[in-house]
Design an enzyme around this catalytic site. Sequence first.
Site, PDB file in Angstrom:
ATOM      1  N   HIS A 137      31.723  35.952  36.740  1.00 52.16           N
ATOM      2  CA  HIS A 137      31.620  34.602  36.180  1.00 52.16           C
ATOM      3  C   HIS A 137      32.624  34.360  35.048  1.00 52.16           C
ATOM      4  O   HIS A 137      32.861  33.223  34.670  1.00 52.16           O
ATOM      5  CB  HIS A 137      30.186  34.311  35.705  1.00 52.16           C
ATOM      6  CG  HIS A 137      29.780  34.995  34.445  1.00 52.16           C
ATOM      7  ND1 HIS A 137      29.060  36.173  34.414  1.00 52.16           N
ATOM      8  CD2 HIS A 137      29.969  34.662  33.141  1.00 52.16           C
ATOM      9  CE1 HIS A 137      28.836  36.524  33.164  1.00 52.16           C
ATOM     10  NE2 HIS A 137      29.374  35.630  32.370  1.00 52.16           N
ATOM     11  N   ASP A 167      27.895  40.225  40.308  1.00 52.76           N
ATOM     12  CA  ASP A 167      28.626  39.574  39.215  1.00 52.76           C
ATOM     13  C   ASP A 167      29.673  40.505  38.606  1.00 52.76           C
ATOM     14  O   ASP A 167      29.829  40.567  37.390  1.00 52.76           O
ATOM     15  CB  ASP A 167      27.665  39.069  38.136  1.00 52.76           C
ATOM     16  CG  ASP A 167      28.350  38.094  37.176  1.00 52.76           C
ATOM     17  OD1 ASP A 167      29.352  37.469  37.583  1.00 52.76           O
ATOM     18  OD2 ASP A 167      27.907  37.980  36.019  1.00 52.76           O
ATOM     19  N   GLY A 239      30.947  35.303  25.250  1.00 50.96           N
ATOM     20  CA  GLY A 239      32.222  35.984  25.045  1.00 50.96           C
ATOM     21  C   GLY A 239      32.104  37.482  25.212  1.00 50.96           C
ATOM     22  O   GLY A 239      33.102  38.180  25.397  1.00 50.96           O
ATOM     23  N   ASN A 240      30.861  38.005  25.140  1.00 49.75           N
ATOM     24  CA  ASN A 240      30.632  39.434  25.363  1.00 49.75           C
ATOM     25  C   ASN A 240      30.644  39.790  26.845  1.00 49.75           C
ATOM     26  O   ASN A 240      30.704  40.974  27.197  1.00 49.75           O
ATOM     27  CB  ASN A 240      29.293  39.877  24.781  1.00 49.75           C
ATOM     28  CG  ASN A 240      29.390  40.326  23.338  1.00 49.75           C
ATOM     29  OD1 ASN A 240      28.850  39.680  22.448  1.00 49.75           O
ATOM     30  ND2 ASN A 240      30.077  41.424  23.090  1.00 49.75           N
ATOM     31  N   SER A 241      30.542  38.800  27.718  1.00 51.05           N
ATOM     32  CA  SER A 241      30.475  39.072  29.149  1.00 51.05           C
ATOM     33  C   SER A 241      31.653  39.922  29.603  1.00 51.05           C
ATOM     34  O   SER A 241      32.808  39.621  29.296  1.00 51.05           O
ATOM     35  CB  SER A 241      30.495  37.759  29.934  1.00 51.05           C
ATOM     36  OG  SER A 241      29.242  37.148  29.905  1.00 51.05           O
ATOM     37  N   GLY A 297      19.580  39.681  58.175  1.00 49.00           N
ATOM     38  CA  GLY A 297      19.575  38.266  58.554  1.00 49.00           C
ATOM     39  C   GLY A 297      18.193  37.648  58.522  1.00 49.00           C
ATOM     40  O   GLY A 297      17.857  36.815  59.374  1.00 49.00           O
TER      41      GLY A 297
END
Length: 399
Positions: A137, A167, A239-241, A297
């Site tokens: 992200h 992610d 901002g730490n991501s 599925g």
Amino acid sequence: MRRTLLPYLWPVLIGVLGAIVLLNAFPQLIGRSSSVPAQMPVEDGAGTREAPEVRQAEPMTRQQGPASYAQAVERAAPAVVNIYSSRVVEREEHPLMSDPFFRQFFGDETPSRQRMLSSLGSGVIISDDGYVLTNNHVIRGADQIQVALRDGRETLAEVIGTDPETDLAVLRIDLESLPVIELTDTTRIAVGDVSLAIGNPFGVGQTVTMGIISATGRSHLGLNAYEDFIQTDAAINPGNSGGALVNAEGALIGINTAIFSRSGGSQGIGFAIPANLARSILEELVIRGRVIRGWMGIEAQDLNQELAASFGLESPIGVVIAGVVPDGPGDRAGLQPGDVLLEVDGQPVLDPRQTMSDIAAVEPGTRLPLTLVRGGERREVNIELGERPTPALPHSDQR
């Protein structure tokens, strides 16, 4: 004396020479073995790359803690980078701009309908050849990604691959003499271990916060499709991501990803993707260009006591198949909505998310036996797993 001992020395000399010959012929007898790569490169449409060589940290010793964690920070912080991503978006034109009366005040030139959006985050240099781990992200939809090192160097980054379902994203930068972080084995971490979060919160510059590991194996948070988070109370802010969560010796524990917050700031509940999982995703993205997962599925939901009774089951063991993807592996195997899945490959099914994670670890094309209940009747079915497509992720409060 010499004449007396000589007959006895010959057998000893022959035995020593024989031992030397054996050890040279079979080096494994003295612990020597040939070097085998951990993973062979795989041909794919994305090209052929070898798995990056990461640095494995020694197991941490849990003794009396130090008065300062400056040495741990000095080992890890140079490998934590700031990431600036930008993209150009089309700005909506005001309805009045289509009126000739108002357009005459702007002349013949139409105001630009494009504007630049910028975001910031963090990343971790994971190998000497420039691979950087960060969150998907952080760089999602970016037209340009710039990486800034703590030593002042800056460069543009290439996107090697992304995995929205965990992610994670892998970038690559082309610089010499890169600082590289060491990875710890996250199966050895324990609740109560000291943890340090390093990143670039709010764009103020590289910052270190301290806490402990509050929990491991966190899931059912609704953040990612595959969840196995480390929880920490080290402050994690916007901002730490993509930044590093390290232990008291400066080895990487995980990639900071998300927080629970009502105010938008840190409230002591932060989550990081474990280093072991991040490493496996890194290798998949570098070698194959994508992460390949097994897929049934189907859409599954929890089975409670009330539902179990309605299906004629004595206990809520299993999951209900709520939906079947048309022409998917489950559809081709004859699965139907309303079936209760009890076992996969002989293992009892207790939780839909855990079952999905277990299936994802199986190679597509593998045939697995299933045990299910349909209309009160127990059935055995075989399914051939497909490759899981990449769905769009739901919105989450990620940092």
